[in-house]
Design a protein around this motif. Structure first.
Motif, PDB file in Angstrom:
ATOM      1  N   GLU C  17      53.840  34.050  44.047  1.00  0.00           N
ATOM      2  CA  GLU C  17      55.186  33.908  43.483  1.00  0.00           C
ATOM      3  C   GLU C  17      55.906  35.253  43.527  1.00  0.00           C
ATOM      4  N   ALA C  18      55.190  36.297  43.179  1.00  0.00           N
ATOM      5  CA  ALA C  18      55.792  37.639  43.217  1.00  0.00           C
ATOM      6  C   ALA C  18      56.215  37.975  44.637  1.00  0.00           C
ATOM      7  N   TYR C  19      55.345  37.672  45.588  1.00  0.00           N
ATOM      8  CA  TYR C  19      55.654  37.985  46.994  1.00  0.00           C
ATOM      9  C   TYR C  19      56.862  37.189  47.481  1.00  0.00           C
ATOM     10  N   TYR C  20      56.959  35.948  47.004  1.00  0.00           N
ATOM     11  CA  TYR C  20      58.115  35.141  47.435  1.00  0.00           C
ATOM     12  C   TYR C  20      59.422  35.782  46.990  1.00  0.00           C
ATOM     13  N   HIS C  21      59.431  36.258  45.740  1.00  0.00           N
ATOM     14  CA  HIS C  21      60.675  36.780  45.184  1.00  0.00           C
ATOM     15  C   HIS C  21      60.948  38.233  45.561  1.00  0.00           C
ATOM     16  N   TYR C  22      59.923  39.001  45.800  1.00  0.00           N
ATOM     17  CA  TYR C  22      60.133  40.434  46.040  1.00  0.00           C
ATOM     18  C   TYR C  22      59.485  40.844  47.339  1.00  0.00           C
ATOM     19  N   LYS C  23      60.319  41.126  48.310  1.00  0.00           N
ATOM     20  CA  LYS C  23      59.737  41.500  49.581  1.00  0.00           C
ATOM     21  C   LYS C  23      59.232  42.935  49.564  1.00  0.00           C
ATOM     22  N   LYS C  24      59.842  43.776  48.709  1.00  0.00           N
ATOM     23  CA  LYS C  24      59.349  45.157  48.645  1.00  0.00           C
ATOM     24  C   LYS C  24      58.366  45.281  47.496  1.00  0.00           C
ATOM     25  N   LEU C  25      57.242  44.652  47.707  1.00  0.00           N
ATOM     26  CA  LEU C  25      56.215  44.577  46.673  1.00  0.00           C
ATOM     27  C   LEU C  25      55.130  45.613  46.960  1.00  0.00           C
ATOM     28  N   ALA C  26      54.489  46.112  45.916  1.00  0.00           N
ATOM     29  CA  ALA C  26      53.325  46.979  46.100  1.00  0.00           C
ATOM     30  C   ALA C  26      52.347  46.667  44.980  1.00  0.00           C
ATOM     31  N   MET C  27      51.052  46.885  45.241  1.00  0.00           N
ATOM     32  CA  MET C  27      50.079  46.691  44.164  1.00  0.00           C
ATOM     33  C   MET C  27      49.490  48.040  43.759  1.00  0.00           C
ATOM     34  N   LEU C  28      49.433  48.250  42.458  1.00  0.00           N
ATOM     35  CA  LEU C  28      48.888  49.486  41.937  1.00  0.00           C
ATOM     36  C   LEU C  28      47.373  49.372  41.913  1.00  0.00           C
ATOM     37  N   TRP C  29      46.702  50.315  42.568  1.00  0.00           N
ATOM     38  CA  TRP C  29      45.249  50.263  42.659  1.00  0.00           C
ATOM     39  C   TRP C  29      44.698  51.533  42.034  1.00  0.00           C
ATOM     40  N   SER C  30      44.076  51.383  40.859  1.00  0.00           N
ATOM     41  CA  SER C  30      43.557  52.566  40.191  1.00  0.00           C
ATOM     42  C   SER C  30      42.079  52.770  40.508  1.00  0.00           C
ATOM     43  N   ILE C  31      41.554  51.927  41.381  1.00  0.00           N
ATOM     44  CA  ILE C  31      40.138  51.943  41.773  1.00  0.00           C
ATOM     45  C   ILE C  31      39.232  51.454  40.631  1.00  0.00           C
ATOM     46  N   GLY C  32      39.837  51.132  39.514  1.00  0.00           N
ATOM     47  CA  GLY C  32      39.039  50.610  38.412  1.00  0.00           C
ATOM     48  C   GLY C  32      38.646  49.163  38.665  1.00  0.00           C
ATOM     49  N   LYS C  33      37.854  48.634  37.743  1.00  0.00           N
ATOM     50  CA  LYS C  33      37.338  47.279  37.985  1.00  0.00           C
ATOM     51  C   LYS C  33      38.444  46.226  37.930  1.00  0.00           C
ATOM     52  N   ASP C  34      39.438  46.443  37.065  1.00  0.00           N
ATOM     53  CA  ASP C  34      40.492  45.444  36.924  1.00  0.00           C
ATOM     54  C   ASP C  34      41.390  45.422  38.147  1.00  0.00           C
ATOM     55  N   SER C  35      41.865  46.599  38.564  1.00  0.00           N
ATOM     56  CA  SER C  35      42.773  46.585  39.720  1.00  0.00           C
ATOM     57  C   SER C  35      42.009  46.241  40.996  1.00  0.00           C
ATOM     58  N   SER C  36      40.732  46.576  41.078  1.00  0.00           N
ATOM     59  CA  SER C  36      39.965  46.163  42.253  1.00  0.00           C
ATOM     60  C   SER C  36      39.799  44.645  42.283  1.00  0.00           C
ATOM     61  N   THR C  37      39.636  44.055  41.114  1.00  0.00           N
ATOM     62  CA  THR C  37      39.590  42.587  41.042  1.00  0.00           C
ATOM     63  C   THR C  37      40.924  42.018  41.489  1.00  0.00           C
ATOM     64  N   MET C  38      41.995  42.667  41.067  1.00  0.00           N
ATOM     65  CA  MET C  38      43.308  42.186  41.467  1.00  0.00           C
ATOM     66  C   MET C  38      43.484  42.303  42.985  1.00  0.00           C
ATOM     67  N   VAL C  39      43.047  43.396  43.557  1.00  0.00           N
ATOM     68  CA  VAL C  39      43.133  43.554  45.010  1.00  0.00           C
ATOM     69  C   VAL C  39      42.352  42.431  45.705  1.00  0.00           C
ATOM     70  N   TRP C  40      41.195  42.118  45.144  1.00  0.00           N
ATOM     71  CA  TRP C  40      40.375  41.026  45.691  1.00  0.00           C
ATOM     72  C   TRP C  40      41.163  39.723  45.666  1.00  0.00           C
ATOM     73  N   LEU C  41      41.850  39.474  44.546  1.00  0.00           N
ATOM     74  CA  LEU C  41      42.635  38.255  44.417  1.00  0.00           C
ATOM     75  C   LEU C  41      43.821  38.260  45.383  1.00  0.00           C
ATOM     76  N   VAL C  42      44.421  39.429  45.562  1.00  0.00           N
ATOM     77  CA  VAL C  42      45.537  39.542  46.495  1.00  0.00           C
ATOM     78  C   VAL C  42      45.057  39.215  47.910  1.00  0.00           C
ATOM     79  N   ARG C  43      43.889  39.708  48.246  1.00  0.00           N
ATOM     80  CA  ARG C  43      43.335  39.407  49.580  1.00  0.00           C
ATOM     81  C   ARG C  43      43.133  37.908  49.734  1.00  0.00           C
TER      82      ARG C  43
END
Lengths: 411, 465, 265
Positions: C17-43
């Motif tokens: 949904e975020a990608y649909y609405h915002y083409k200039k999107l970025a994900m914040l990756w702090s290398i921590g377990k939460d953001s790495s999980t989020m990166v996994w979900l984004v993939r």
């Protein structure tokens, strides 16, 4: 029995809701140890009675004013399952946030103080809960100590509420429990001051709630969220709202009115030949031509029974914005992933949501916290269902400048 | 003299550390007439405990229905992962569900009070009051609000153990007070609602046995009667219980037996003297060892660890030598004699794979030593060897100091073979009974499916020692 | 569908949904377990081909294991890695003598620099509701104005997965796909999916890092959890809040005294 359940806690701010939530967390050991100590220490300045409300009020202003402004999700656990409390505040001016809180819940806890009994806010909450399809209700009558644990008083309030709920077309509550949240009586611990009550404690009552029924046996509804192009292949992505989808299944897109066949269901890192309601998936269609005309907002459905496709929408809407809705206004409607512009043709049976008093049968406007039957003429077609059949396509929001200003349900 | 308002469906009253023979004697001598009456109807039998024979391990095995290799409580003291530092196991570190949790999931109302290894109390459908390791009543109680009632009756989590060493008379008064508030709480909660499972534990018996066993055996004119007076007090409460609950399924039992101490054995010291352990420069606690120069070290009671390379943080023994080292250690341990009497101190040394089993193995399938040595997870925390002493030789740690054998104010020690069991209205396995076998029949009686990795499947799994 | 399946599906929905609405999107990756999980979900959401950058705010004080992990996995996962630093502040010798000042300079300012440079109009962040008091009030889509202030009094209502998805000029939207997840959910998901996680999270010498960030400000807590199973077991049986340390010492002293008196020590 599923492992988690969300419920909304609704009640007037002075009826002790924050204290109740604090007590629930404290007694189930769901507070971090430092918070547990904080509660105990604060209680020493409070005649030995643990002071819980402060646990909930995170925002600084709230600490001073003892008023929760916004809904928050609060987690606690019993032996049986994990709970999420959606704490909807009780003040009139925060009704919009309360409604927001209610909508994600599978059950509701309605709190009334024994001394005050039913108030304007209680009626409004009860009606809203019924409108939003919350069917499981636990009623908690708090501050029983202030009425000397009187059974008559309890029975009277219980009767009043049940009658009110009936008037709103709601089912009777699952149970009504007399408690004292400050002292923890009948919350986790059985009270020894109310021998006349042989029902469950609140914690036991919560463990009796049933999770929402699964949508996977319902009609197929897959709202297209987006279309991705991957290695020359077009993939429709979205979350299956209802029903079950299988590879090779024949489907029909609405409002487009086009049939197609599912080649396969696409999920990263796995292969699937079936998907059920709730799953976020991708779909690849058999025929390249089938993709023509498809865009976000289309809903893939079973071939039969065919869903309703609306150009004129007549639905119950509750308005949640300070700036009233006016007849003939043009406003955006969003149902699942479909968005259309609508003209407000009629505002019928404009109603005060707490007294259910009809203010106007044919109204010119609709104000904050009011409910009405709106007739909306859309500039396109929308695939919708009665809310009781498919929740996802039976509810919608109205928006002004991308701000959600109302919620609606199709009956 | 009233029957209860509600009856629990199954009741357990456990009395820590009472040996079969002593219970028989007290019943025969009229010290515990109510127990005598009960046992007269339903019988009394012997039950085996657990290795090592300490309460926290025994009760953890009882409440999970599993051997320590599955629940991870191997003693009162253990090591922090990847270190030679100490940590204190309890319910928070126990790796299995306890019987209250299993019953809670099946919607049963449960109550537990004072059972060792139940602190910190886990969430249950009912009430759980933790054991003597709880520092405060507030921390012991689940739901937390129960502490309010407990404080109001001056509930004692535990009697004062330090008192016991200083002044035995004061200890007795303290034990009485603790027992009284425990029983008061028990009857209060019994009355409150209909429980499915209700378990109260008495710990004072273990205390009095530790500190007055010799006086009892020697018929000390003051302390022997005082000893029995305490048990009489317990029996009185049992009498009241039996009157209130004349028919329901009931278990009264202990977790191990007791015997007189001849000597306390500082086993760490022995390992130092035999060259297995080298203490660190500064000894701050029982595991202050110099890993580079220690092939083995021990924890209480009789739990010997090999300082294995690749497993221990400062390990020096290579895996190929593991079994050989264990055999040599066993030989040395078996050589230890009491210089006064010339008697052997250690009866048997068992390898860990013969007394503990991990979750994913068939209960009687034994692993190869090397496989056992490097096993990860809960089972992997077990000692490599367990030294089982002869009766009278109480195995301790004691790294500092220079005596291996000594005596303190302790007069009694635990024994493995001879806990007692009195069971009414519930079928228990007929022959060899060990404490980890009890959870299953209790769950069966309450109509709840036991978890399928429980060890008590109707016959004992631990070999006899 | 179990709880993890539901959470996963909801998060993927939000991300798409975020990608649909915002083409200039970025994900914040702090290398921590939460953001790495989020990166996994984004993939998962984009079938392995993430169409927007992963933004790492580098304070230069991060653990070396984190840098190694970041470089290895951004390569393995084919991520468009954008690293942002507040070079000016670092050159001027900024360290966390004053914690708030340092975080503002090295994190917040660095983020502003990246947003200005790349024109991101929305960011994905791996924040969970059960982390912090303030977080509990966050919405899934939350607007921030230019000064990153968040007017929490006037939050847009969310109704049935319809998220507010347009911001005024000069603002950026923050999207929180993990808002419904608890710490325990994250670990259970990591276990289930076998998501690679930096070794800092696992116990060494009786301590582990419950949250990771700069070496200067992150302190380990007492724990024996050396594997994910231990972690899950520990979380299921304890109620420590994530960013606070455990006051285990006091209790250990009590236990030691007791055991000593009883002859167990």
């Amino acid at each position: 029995m599923r492992d988690h359940l969300k419920f909304v806690a609704v009640g007037h701010v002075d009826h002790g809701k924050s204290t109740l939530i604090g007590r629930l967390l404290y007694d189930t050991n769901s507070l971090p140890p430092d918070k547990m100590d904080e509660v105990r220490m604060a209680s020493e300045e409070n005649d030995g009675v643990p002071e819980f409300a402060f646990v909930m009020d995170h925002l600084e202003e709230e600490r001073r004013n003892r008023v929760t402004i916004d809904t928050a999700q609060i987690f606690f656990k019993t032996a049986k399952r994990e709970y999420v409390i959606i704490d909807a505040p009780g003040h009139k001016q925060f009704l919009k946030n309360m409604i927001t809180g209610s909508t994600q819940a599978e059950a509701a806890l309605l709190l009334v103080a024994a001394e005050e009994g039913l108030q304007e806010q209680t009626h409004r909450h009860a009606y809203m809960l019924s409108l939003l399809g919350i069917r499981q209700l636990l009623i908690v009558i708090n501050k029983m100590d202030l009425v000397n644990y009187d059974q008559q008083r309890f029975e009277q309030i219980k009767k009043d509420i049940t009658k009110r709920l009936e008037e709103f077309g709601m089912e009777p509550p699952l149970m009504t429990i007399p408690i004292v949240s400050t002292l923890g009586e009948n919350v986790a611990r059985r009270s020894d001051k109310m021998d006349w009550y042989d029902g469950m404690t609140l914690l036991e009552g919560l463990d009796q709630l049933q999770p929402a029924p699964s949508a996977q046996n319902g009609r197929l509804r897959f709202p297209v969220q987006d279309i991705y192009e991957l290695e020359g292949e077009k993939v429709l992505v979205g979350r299956l709202a209802s029903g079950t989808l299988r590879n090779g299944q024949d489907i029909m897109f609405h409002p487009l009115g086009k049939t197609a066949t599912v080649d396969y269901i696409k999920v990263f890192g796995a292969s699937k030949d079936q998907a059920i309601a709730g799953e976020s998936i991708g779909i690849v269609l058999k025929n390249k031509n089938a993709m023509q005309g498809l865009a976000r907002g289309e809903v893939a459905c079973d071939l039969s029974p065919s869903p309703h496709v609306h150009n004129t929408i007549v639905a119950t809407v509750f308005w949640m914005n300070g700036e009233p809705l006016r007849k003939d206004e043009t406003i955006d409607l969003k149902c699942a992933t479909r968005q259309v512009s609508c003209k407000v043709k009629k505002i019928t049976d404009r109603m005060n949501s707490s007294t259910l008093e009809i203010i106007a049968t044919d109204a010119k406007d609709l104000h904050d916290t009011e409910v009405a039957k709106l007739t909306l003429k859309a500039d396109g077609y929308v695939c919708m269902d009665p809310f009781e059949s498919v929740a996802e396509t039976g509810r919608f929001v109205l928006m002004r400048d991308n701000d959600t200003v109302a919620g609606g349900i199709l009956h | 003299m009233t029957t209860a308002k509600h009856n629990p469906k199954l009741m357990v009253l456990s009395i820590d550390g009472v040996p079969f023979a002593l219970m028989r004697r007290m019943m025969d001598d009229g010290v515990m007439p109510n127990m005598a009456g009960l046992a007269g109807n339903v019988g009394i039998r012997q039950m085996r405990s657990v290795q090592p024979t300490v309460s926290c391990v025994a009760w953890a095995s009882y409440m999970t229905g599993k051997n320590p290799g599955k629940h991870g409580i191997y003693g009162f003291i253990d090591r922090r992962t990847e270190s030679y530092d100490l940590m204190f196991p309890n319910s928070a570190t126990m790796s299995a569900e306890n019987i209250w949790e299993v019953l809670s999931r099946a919607d049963k109302r449960v109550f537990g009070m004072n059972v060792p290894s139940s602190y910190p109390p886990r969430r249950v459908n009912g009430i759980l009051i933790g054991d003597f390791l709880a520092p405060t009543i507030e921390k012991a109680a689940y739901p937390a609000g129960e502490s309010e009632y407990l404080r109001s009756i001056d509930y004692r989590i535990d009697s004062d153990a330090q008192l016991a060493r200083r002044d035995k008379r004061a200890m007795l008064a303290d034990l009485d007070k603790t027992l009284d508030t425990r029983m008061e709480a028990m009857f209060h909660y019994l009355d409150k609602e209909s429980w499915d499972f209700f378990h109260t534990h008495i710990m004072g018996s273990d205390r009095i046995n530790h500190f007055l066993w010799q006086k009892m055996e020697d018929n000390d004119p003051e302390f022997a009667p005082a000893f029995f007076a305490y048990y009489r007090r317990i029996d009185k409460a049992i009498g009241r219980l039996l009157e209130q609950l004349p028919d329901i399924p009931l278990l009264i039992f202990s977790d191990h037996g007791f015997c007189r101490i001849k000597q306390e054995v500082q086993l760490s010291r022995y390992l130092v003297e035999t060259g297995w352990t080298t203490p660190a420069q500064e000894i701050v606690h029982p595991l202050s060892v110099d890993p580079a120069k220690s092939k083995a070290y021990c924890l209480i009671p009789g739990r010997i660890y090999v300082n294995l390379l690749g497993r221990e943080p400062g390990g020096i023994v290579p895996l190929e030598k593991y079994q050989q080292v264990r055999k040599r250690l066993a030989e040395d341990l078996l050589k230890l004699r009491d210089p006064e009497t010339g008697e052997n101190v250690i009866k048997k040394v068992v390898m860990r794979e013969n007394v503990y089993w991990p979750s994913d193995r068939e209960k009687n399938a034994t692993m190869e030593p090397e496989q056992s040595a490097m096993y990860k997870g809960t089972y992997g925390k077990a000692a490599d060897l367990i030294a089982i002493p002869y009766d009278g030789y109480d195995l301790k740690l004691g790294l500092a100091g220079n005596k291996i054998l000594q005596k303190t104010e302790l007069e009694g020690m635990h024994t493995y073979d001879d806990a007692f069991m009195v069971a009414r209205g519930i079928e228990l396995p007929k022959d060899d009974l060990e404490i980890l076998m009890l959870a299953r029949p209790i769950l069966d009686k309450l109509g709840v499916e036991p978890p399928n990795d429980m060890d008590g499947t109707g016959s004992a799994i631990t070999p006899r020692f | 569908m179990d709880k993890l399946d539901e959470l996963e599906s909801q998060s993927i929905y939000i991300i798409r949904e975020a990608y649909y609405h915002y083409k200039k999107l970025a994900m914040l990756w702090s290398i921590g377990k939460d953001s790495s999980t989020m990166v996994w979900l984004v993939r998962k959401a984009f079938f392995g081909k993430v169409p927007f950058p992963a933004l790492h705010i580098d304070t230069s004080y991060k653990f070396p294991q984190m840098y190694k992990f970041r470089d290895e996995y951004s390569r393995k996962w084919g991520l468009d890695l954008v690293i942002t630093r507040n070079e000016k502040a670092l050159a001027a010798g900024m360290t966390c003598k004053k914690k708030l000042e340092c975080c503002t300079a090295l994190k917040t300012e660095a983020l502003k620099i990246a947003i200005a440079k790349h024109g991101f109009d929305a960011l994905l962040l791996g924040i969970r509701r059960d982390e912090h008091g303030i977080r509990a009030k966050e919405r899934v889509f939350s607007p921030r104005d230019e000064e990153f202030k968040w007017n929490y009094q006037d939050q847009p209502p969310e109704l049935w997965d319809q998220f507010k998805s347009q911001a005024e000029e000069q603002t950026h939207i923050r999207v929180h796909p993990l808002l419904g997840w608890t710490e325990l959910d994250i670990w259970k998901y990591i276990k289930r999916e076998q998501i690679p996680i930096t070794e800092l999270y696992f116990a060494k010498n009786g301590k582990r890092y419950r949250s990771i960030g700069c070496t200067t400000c992150c302190n380990p807590v007492d724990s024996n959890a050396a594997t994910i199973d231990d972690m899950i077991n520990e979380l299921e049986t304890t109620t420590t809040s994530e960013r606070a340390g455990r006051a285990q010492d006091k209790e250990d002293t009590y236990t030691m005294q007791k055991l000593r008196a009883l002859g167990y020590m």
